[in-house]
Design a protein around this motif. Structure first.
Motif, PDB file in Angstrom:
ATOM      1  N   HIS A   1      53.067  -6.531  -8.817  1.00 60.51           N
ATOM      2  CA  HIS A   1      52.214  -5.523  -8.881  1.00 60.51           C
ATOM      3  C   HIS A   1      50.810  -5.952  -9.285  1.00 60.51           C
ATOM      4  O   HIS A   1      49.639  -5.355  -8.865  1.00 60.51           O
TER       5      HIS A   1
ATOM      6  N   ARG B   1      60.791   8.320 -10.039  1.00 53.96           N
ATOM      7  CA  ARG B   1      61.202   7.008 -10.483  1.00 53.96           C
ATOM      8  C   ARG B   1      62.825   6.990 -10.556  1.00 53.96           C
ATOM      9  O   ARG B   1      63.599   7.814 -10.326  1.00 53.96           O
TER      10      ARG B   1
ATOM     11  N   HIS C   1      51.392   1.889 -13.144  1.00 53.27           N
ATOM     12  CA  HIS C   1      51.243   2.386 -12.003  1.00 53.27           C
ATOM     13  C   HIS C   1      50.053   3.730 -12.029  1.00 53.27           C
ATOM     14  O   HIS C   1      49.836   4.447 -11.056  1.00 53.27           O
TER      15      HIS C   1
ATOM     16  N   CYS D   1      46.904   5.974 -11.773  1.00 54.84           N
ATOM     17  CA  CYS D   1      46.215   5.992 -10.501  1.00 54.84           C
ATOM     18  C   CYS D   1      44.938   4.806 -10.331  1.00 54.84           C
ATOM     19  O   CYS D   1      44.201   4.940 -11.268  1.00 54.84           O
TER      20      CYS D   1
HETATM   21  C1  HEM Z   1      41.919  14.024  -8.393  1.00 53.94           C
HETATM   22  C2  HEM Z   1      42.361  12.833  -7.719  1.00 53.94           C
HETATM   23  C3  HEM Z   1      43.778  12.142  -7.923  1.00 53.94           C
HETATM   24  C4  HEM Z   1      44.670  12.380  -8.668  1.00 53.94           C
HETATM   25  C5  HEM Z   1      44.951  13.577  -9.752  1.00 53.94           C
HETATM   26  C6  HEM Z   1      45.501  11.204  -8.482  1.00 53.94           C
HETATM   27  C7  HEM Z   1      46.848  11.052  -9.016  1.00 53.94           C
HETATM   28  C8  HEM Z   1      47.627   9.892  -9.170  1.00 53.94           C
HETATM   29  C9  HEM Z   1      48.922   9.861  -9.646  1.00 53.94           C
HETATM   30  C10 HEM Z   1      49.685  10.907 -10.573  1.00 53.94           C
HETATM   31  C11 HEM Z   1      49.392   8.448  -9.096  1.00 53.94           C
HETATM   32  C12 HEM Z   1      50.845   8.039  -9.485  1.00 53.94           C
HETATM   33  C13 HEM Z   1      51.048   7.431 -11.008  1.00 53.94           C
HETATM   34  C14 HEM Z   1      52.368   7.010 -11.260  1.00 53.94           C
HETATM   35  O1  HEM Z   1      53.199   6.722 -10.248  1.00 53.94           O
HETATM   36  O2  HEM Z   1      52.666   6.652 -12.342  1.00 53.94           O
HETATM   37  C15 HEM Z   1      48.501   8.008  -8.309  1.00 53.94           C
HETATM   38  C16 HEM Z   1      48.645   6.775  -7.778  1.00 53.94           C
HETATM   39  C17 HEM Z   1      47.699   6.098  -7.113  1.00 53.94           C
HETATM   40  N1  HEM Z   1      46.491   6.703  -6.888  1.00 53.94           N
HETATM   41 FE1  HEM Z   1      45.635   8.477  -7.217  1.00 53.94          FE
HETATM   42  N2  HEM Z   1      44.848  10.213  -7.730  1.00 53.94           N
HETATM   43  C18 HEM Z   1      43.632  10.797  -7.403  1.00 53.94           C
HETATM   44  C19 HEM Z   1      42.880  10.253  -6.312  1.00 53.94           C
HETATM   45  C20 HEM Z   1      42.915   9.067  -5.822  1.00 53.94           C
HETATM   46  C21 HEM Z   1      41.896   8.361  -5.146  1.00 53.94           C
HETATM   47  C22 HEM Z   1      40.627   9.021  -4.970  1.00 53.94           C
HETATM   48  C23 HEM Z   1      42.195   7.170  -4.787  1.00 53.94           C
HETATM   49  C24 HEM Z   1      41.703   6.245  -4.123  1.00 53.94           C
HETATM   50  C25 HEM Z   1      40.671   6.115  -3.504  1.00 53.94           C
HETATM   51  C26 HEM Z   1      43.795   6.966  -5.328  1.00 53.94           C
HETATM   52  C27 HEM Z   1      44.431   5.970  -5.423  1.00 53.94           C
HETATM   53  C28 HEM Z   1      45.763   5.639  -5.950  1.00 53.94           C
HETATM   54  C29 HEM Z   1      46.496   4.519  -5.690  1.00 53.94           C
HETATM   55  C30 HEM Z   1      46.238   3.248  -5.105  1.00 53.94           C
HETATM   56  C31 HEM Z   1      47.778   4.882  -6.396  1.00 53.94           C
HETATM   57  C32 HEM Z   1      48.982   3.884  -6.760  1.00 53.94           C
HETATM   58  C33 HEM Z   1      48.801   2.868  -8.016  1.00 53.94           C
HETATM   59  C34 HEM Z   1      50.014   1.923  -8.293  1.00 53.94           C
HETATM   60  O3  HEM Z   1      50.993   2.474  -7.690  1.00 53.94           O
HETATM   61  O4  HEM Z   1      49.740   0.933  -8.675  1.00 53.94           O
HETATM   62  N3  HEM Z   1      43.994   7.979  -6.129  1.00 53.94           N
HETATM   63  N4  HEM Z   1      47.434   8.998  -8.428  1.00 53.94           N
END
Ligand code: HEM
Length: 443
Positions: free
Chosen positions: A95, A319, A384, A386
């Motif tokens: 990861h 999870r 993980h 965001c």
């Molecule tokens: C207000 C905007 C956003 C919120 C509130 C948000 C929230 C989250 C949350 C809660 C997770 C899951 C975390 C977990 O499983 O513990 C996540 C994962 C992720 N988010 Fe966001 N997100 C936002 C915008 C974005 C944007 C704009 C992108 C990319 C351009 C993005 C890319 C990702 C990626 C790649 C993951 C997976 C990370 C991993 O598993 O390592 N997110 N996001």
């Protein structure tokens, strides 16, 4: 003595299923206030143990990477897109390797380098609407956010594939989260959108491979191609394709939902709207937007943070337990399905005064209620957390600033009251519509 966590009291399975579908966060908040930070929910074919509230957030932030995993929860998604190593579903050193590839193209700094793009796409989206024409806020924000995310991370927007992203993402996520049966992923409309999204990913890869311009700033596709060259076994073709369109999948509903809720909160509070617009106009009058100027916009920042608190667009993350563990005096067994209800803490009355009131002062000095441990987790936590959080924050702040600077915005129906739909991301319903009239054509 440790006991099994209690089942959600008083609600029959069907009641839980309906409540979970209609208002998942409201339902889990009610159970939390009634039962405490750990309880079990059964909803038709689904059973899971919920960890909720600030103590649960602190516990998961501290221990989650060691005792929980999302691998099983994302297996359907990974299979459907033929990914061997889907980012959200892998843990440990693999990861970390995958996160390294996307670190720079997904970063706050990358978004900060593209501030003029964020302003200009917003200006154009507003100017393109004839005066008096009413727009559905959800769709307006989704199209704008998709264009911005595409331009920032991939060099171009989704064009005519935009609608396919919405269909693809909505159906796949609903199926993964158990909100719709898996067989719906065989329906022709979904299959067509899936194919068109993957075709776009293939086209982007081919275009980047053919573009040998040494002066071009590398973007997400270039970082993936470089990682494959360096370590050919790390990324399969499926991993590459889903990785390339990942920003659309992760970013459209989340950033667009947050911007939609933020606009609603502002239109409901004319004094706050006027205060924010003053700050925005002063900033634009001082010269082109910069990272430093953005940092010096306390009202805009607090409005964005209070929106993320009160309208969390990803308020729970799935999870499962990878070992037996104990939390708050209850035992959880290896293999149990878990739901980290991260957004429940945002409404804990012991943390937030009048938690259902939109109040930006709570996110400002001296109150800073959101800074209490475990109080605020819109982006999740741990390994993980965001990957696009920094980019999203810049995008949300700049887009709202530009919207208020370039346009006067009025509710299409002045008595509209927010109704949130979950599909699966929370979003204002399509009755939330506004009209724009241009305040100025240029910055
Ligand atoms: C207000 C905007 C956003 C919120 C509130 C948000 C929230 C989250 C949350 C809660 C997770 C899951 C975390 C977990 O499983 O513990 C996540 C994962 C992720 N988010 Fe966001 N997100 C936002 C915008 C974005 C944007 C704009 C992108 C990319 C351009 C993005 C890319 C990702 C990626 C790649 C993951 C997976 C990370 C991993 O598993 O390592 N997110 N996001």
């Amino acid at each position: 003595m440790l006991t099994r966590p209690p089942l959600a009291a008083g609600l029959p399975l069907l009641g839980s299923a309906l409540a979970l579908r209609a208002d998942p966060l409201g339902f889990l908040l009610e159970q939390y206030l009634d039962l405490g930070p750990i309880f079990r929910v059964g909803a038709l074919h689904r059973r899971f143990t919920v960890l909720a509230g600030p103590a649960a957030n602190r516990f998961a932030a501290r221990e989650g990477d060691r005792i929980m995993s999302g691998a099983r929860d994302w297996a359907t998604f990974a299979r459907e897109v033929e990914a061997e190593h889907f980012l959200a579903g892998v843990d440990g050193p693999l990861h970390s390797q995958l996160r390294k590839i996307i670190k720079k193209p997904y970063s706050r700094r990358t978004a900060q380098a593209q501030l003029p793009t964020l302003v200009e796409t917003t200006r154009r989206a507003v100017s393109a609407r004839p005066a008096g024409r009413v727009v559905v806020v959800r769709e307006f924000m989704q199209r704008l956010v998709a264009e911005q995310i595409g331009q920032i991370t991939l060099g171009s927007g989704p064009g005519e594939v935009f609608d396919d992203f919405v269909v693809f993402m909505r159906n796949l996520l609903n199926a993964v989260l158990g909100q719709q049966p898996l067989f719906t992923l065989r329906f022709p409309a979904y299959r067509r959108s899936h194919r068109r999204v993957m075709d776009l990913a293939r086209r982007l890869v081919a275009e980047h491979q053919a573009d040998k311009d040494p002066d071009r700033e590398p973007d997400l596709v270039d970082y993936f191609l470089a990682a494959i060259e360096e370590n050919p076994g790390l990324i399969s073709e499926g991993d590459l394709l889903i990785g390339v369109v990942g920003p659309y999948l992760a970013g459209i509903d989340t950033a667009a939902g947050t911007l939609s809720f933020m606009l609603y909160a502002l239109l409901r509070d004319p004094a706050l709207l006027a205060r924010l617009r003053d700050e925005v106009d002063q900033t634009f009058a001082a010269g082109p937007l910069s990272a430093a100027r953005l940092r010096d916009m306390p009202v805009l920042y607090a409005t964005a943070i209070e929106t993320l608190r009160m309208y969390p667009v990803a308020p729970m993350v799935p999870r499962h337990a990878t070992c037996d563990f104990a939390f708050a005096g209850h035992r959880v067994e290896e293999g149990e399905a878990l739901m980290l209800a991260t957004g429940v803490a945002h409404f804990d009355p012991e943390i937030y005064a009048e938690p259902h009131r939109f109040d930006i002062e709570r996110c400002m000095h001296p109150r800073n209620e959101h800074r209490q441990p475990g109080a605020f987790a819109p982006y999740g936590f741990g390994a993980h957390t965001c990957a696009g959080a920094g980019m999203a924050e810049v995008q949300i702040m700049v887009t709202m600033a530009a919207l208020l600077h370039f346009a006067d915005i009025r509710l299409a129906e002045s008595d509209y009251r927010l109704h949130t739909t979950y599909n699966p991301s929370p979003m204002p319903d399509d009755a939330f519509r506004v009209g724009f009239s241009l305040r100025r054509a240029e910055a």
